[in-house]
Design an enzyme around this catalytic site. Structure first.
Site, PDB file in Angstrom:
ATOM      1  N   ARG A  82       0.842  -1.200   0.000  1.00  0.00           N
ATOM      2  CA  ARG A  82       0.000   0.000   0.000  1.00  0.00           C
ATOM      3  C   ARG A  82       0.869   1.239   0.000  1.00  0.00           C
ATOM      4  O   ARG A  82       1.762   1.372   0.840  1.00  0.00           O
ATOM      5  CB  ARG A  82      -0.855   0.046   1.269  1.00  0.00           C
ATOM      6  N   THR A 106      -1.492   7.398  -0.228  1.00  0.00           N
ATOM      7  CA  THR A 106      -2.787   7.280  -0.928  1.00  0.00           C
ATOM      8  C   THR A 106      -3.522   5.997  -0.565  1.00  0.00           C
ATOM      9  O   THR A 106      -4.700   5.854  -0.881  1.00  0.00           O
ATOM     10  CB  THR A 106      -2.558   7.269  -2.453  1.00  0.00           C
ATOM     11  N   ASP A 112       0.136  -3.857  12.287  1.00  0.00           N
ATOM     12  CA  ASP A 112       0.601  -4.142  10.927  1.00  0.00           C
ATOM     13  C   ASP A 112       0.920  -5.637  10.830  1.00  0.00           C
ATOM     14  O   ASP A 112       1.899  -6.117  11.418  1.00  0.00           O
ATOM     15  CB  ASP A 112       1.843  -3.296  10.617  1.00  0.00           C
ATOM     16  N   ASP A 135       4.458  -6.681   9.450  1.00  0.00           N
ATOM     17  CA  ASP A 135       5.536  -6.412  10.413  1.00  0.00           C
ATOM     18  C   ASP A 135       5.490  -7.396  11.576  1.00  0.00           C
ATOM     19  O   ASP A 135       6.537  -7.844  12.063  1.00  0.00           O
ATOM     20  CB  ASP A 135       5.412  -4.980  10.959  1.00  0.00           C
TER      21      ASP A 135
HETATM   22  C1  PRP Z   1      -1.333  -4.935   4.281  1.00  0.00           C
HETATM   23  C2  PRP Z   1      -2.190  -6.172   4.310  1.00  0.00           C
HETATM   24  C3  PRP Z   1      -2.980  -6.064   3.040  1.00  0.00           C
HETATM   25  C4  PRP Z   1      -3.191  -4.577   2.925  1.00  0.00           C
HETATM   26  C5  PRP Z   1      -4.585  -4.261   3.375  1.00  0.00           C
HETATM   27  O1  PRP Z   1      -0.263  -5.112   3.452  1.00  0.00           O
HETATM   28  O2  PRP Z   1      -1.454  -7.355   4.400  1.00  0.00           O
HETATM   29  O3  PRP Z   1      -2.324  -6.573   1.899  1.00  0.00           O
HETATM   30  O4  PRP Z   1      -2.240  -3.946   3.806  1.00  0.00           O
HETATM   31  O5  PRP Z   1      -4.858  -2.935   3.182  1.00  0.00           O
HETATM   32  P1  PRP Z   1      -5.904  -2.418   2.102  1.00  0.00           P
HETATM   33  O6  PRP Z   1      -7.126  -3.225   2.268  1.00  0.00           O
HETATM   34  O7  PRP Z   1      -6.085  -0.977   2.482  1.00  0.00           O
HETATM   35  O8  PRP Z   1      -5.286  -2.556   0.737  1.00  0.00           O
HETATM   36  P2  PRP Z   1       0.877  -3.983   3.307  1.00  0.00           P
HETATM   37  O9  PRP Z   1       0.555  -3.080   2.159  1.00  0.00           O
HETATM   38  O10 PRP Z   1       1.108  -3.331   4.631  1.00  0.00           O
HETATM   39  O11 PRP Z   1       2.115  -4.798   2.823  1.00  0.00           O
HETATM   40  P3  PRP Z   1       2.933  -5.963   3.575  1.00  0.00           P
HETATM   41  O12 PRP Z   1       2.055  -7.176   3.598  1.00  0.00           O
HETATM   42  O13 PRP Z   1       4.106  -6.133   2.682  1.00  0.00           O
HETATM   43  O14 PRP Z   1       3.299  -5.499   4.943  1.00  0.00           O
HETATM   44  N1  URA Z   2      -2.589  -3.514   6.908  1.00  0.00           N
HETATM   45  C1  URA Z   2      -2.258  -4.012   8.114  1.00  0.00           C
HETATM   46  O1  URA Z   2      -1.290  -4.773   8.240  1.00  0.00           O
HETATM   47  N2  URA Z   2      -2.995  -3.670   9.180  1.00  0.00           N
HETATM   48  C2  URA Z   2      -4.053  -2.861   9.070  1.00  0.00           C
HETATM   49  O2  URA Z   2      -4.710  -2.596  10.091  1.00  0.00           O
HETATM   50  C3  URA Z   2      -4.388  -2.348   7.809  1.00  0.00           C
HETATM   51  C4  URA Z   2      -3.643  -2.692   6.742  1.00  0.00           C
END
Ligand code: PRP
Ligand code: URA
Length: 210
Positions: free
Chosen positions: A105, A109, A201, A204
């Site tokens: 993400r 944005t 998160d 993480d």
């Molecule tokens: C997180 C999560 C989803 C997304 C959800 O991933 O694992 O993929 O955010 O958010 P959304 O519904 O607003 O799109 P992130 O982008 O943090 O990446 P990561 O898994 O690499 O930490």
């Molecule tokens: N991605 C995450 O990992 N946690 C949230 O709460 C939203 C998006």
């Protein structure tokens, strides 16, 4: 058509979700419990899969049994956090193929940015189950479903551990044909697009990167 949201209301899932939500839960336990929840959710989310009758010769006679008869399954984790659910899913569906979609993400944005994609060659013939612990704005889930449709997939399910109402509404608008399986739907998103109260998160916490 409007997609069905299945909230997987099960004591074991509730118990394990409480562990994930707890800020004191460390990486090792978070990773293990994420995988366990994925296995339990897989069990519930495959309830309607078609079966066929077969006869099996046991050491003592003939048993009338059922085996899976529908399309083969592809599990599609959204990287990174979706990786934490793969082993749990494969413990229930050991013959499934795994396709990967890399999305992160944009922190300002919240729009999904694609950085990787690798699908099994016969993905269009398979029942695809997208997995990602978090459905927040729904941007990543919607992009992943669009991606799979671009590959010719016609049977797609989405499995998330936690969802926000905003993400569910977006999926209902943009992909009314995709059923959603979640352990819980939380109150809202905060100004950073995080689910509240949520679990933080997910990526993480699974990988220990914060
Ligand atoms: C997180 C999560 C989803 C997304 C959800 O991933 O694992 O993929 O955010 O958010 P959304 O519904 O607003 O799109 P992130 O982008 O943090 O990446 P990561 O898994 O690499 O930490
Ligand atoms: N991605 C995450 O990992 N946690 C949230 O709460 C939203 C998006």
């Amino acid at each position: 058509m409007s997609n069905t949201v299945h909230i997987l209301d099960h004591p074991l899932i509730h118990h394990k979700l409480a562990i994930l939500r707890d800020e004191r839960t460390g990486t090792r336990e978070f990773r293990a419990v994420t995988s366990e929840i994925a296995a339990l959710m897989c069990y519930e989310a495959t309830r309607d899969m078609p079966t066929r009758e077969v006869e099996v010769k046991t050491p003592l006679g003939i048993a009338h049994c059922k085996t899976l008869a529908g399309k083969k399954v592809a599990i599609v984790p959204i990287l990174r956090a979706g990786l934490g659910m793969v082993d749990g899913m494969l413990s229930m569906l050991p013959s499934a193929k795994v396709g990967h979609i890399g999305l992160y993400r944009d922190p300002d944005t919240f729009a999904p940015v694609e950085y990787y994609c690798k699908m099994p060659p016969d993905i269009s013939e398979r029942e695809a189950i997208i997995i990602d612990p978090m459905l927040a704005t729904g941007g990543s889930a919607s992009a992943a479903a669009q991606f799979l449709k671009g590959y010719g997939c016609r049977h797609i399910r989405m499995m998330n551990i936690l969802a926000a109402p905003e993400g569910i509404e977006r999926m209902q608008r943009e992909h009314p044909d995709v059923d959603i399986y979640v352990a819980a739907v939380d109150e809202r998103l905060n100004e950073h697009g995080y689910i509240v109260p949520g679990l933080g998160d997910a990526g993480d916490r699974i990988f220990g990167t914060k």
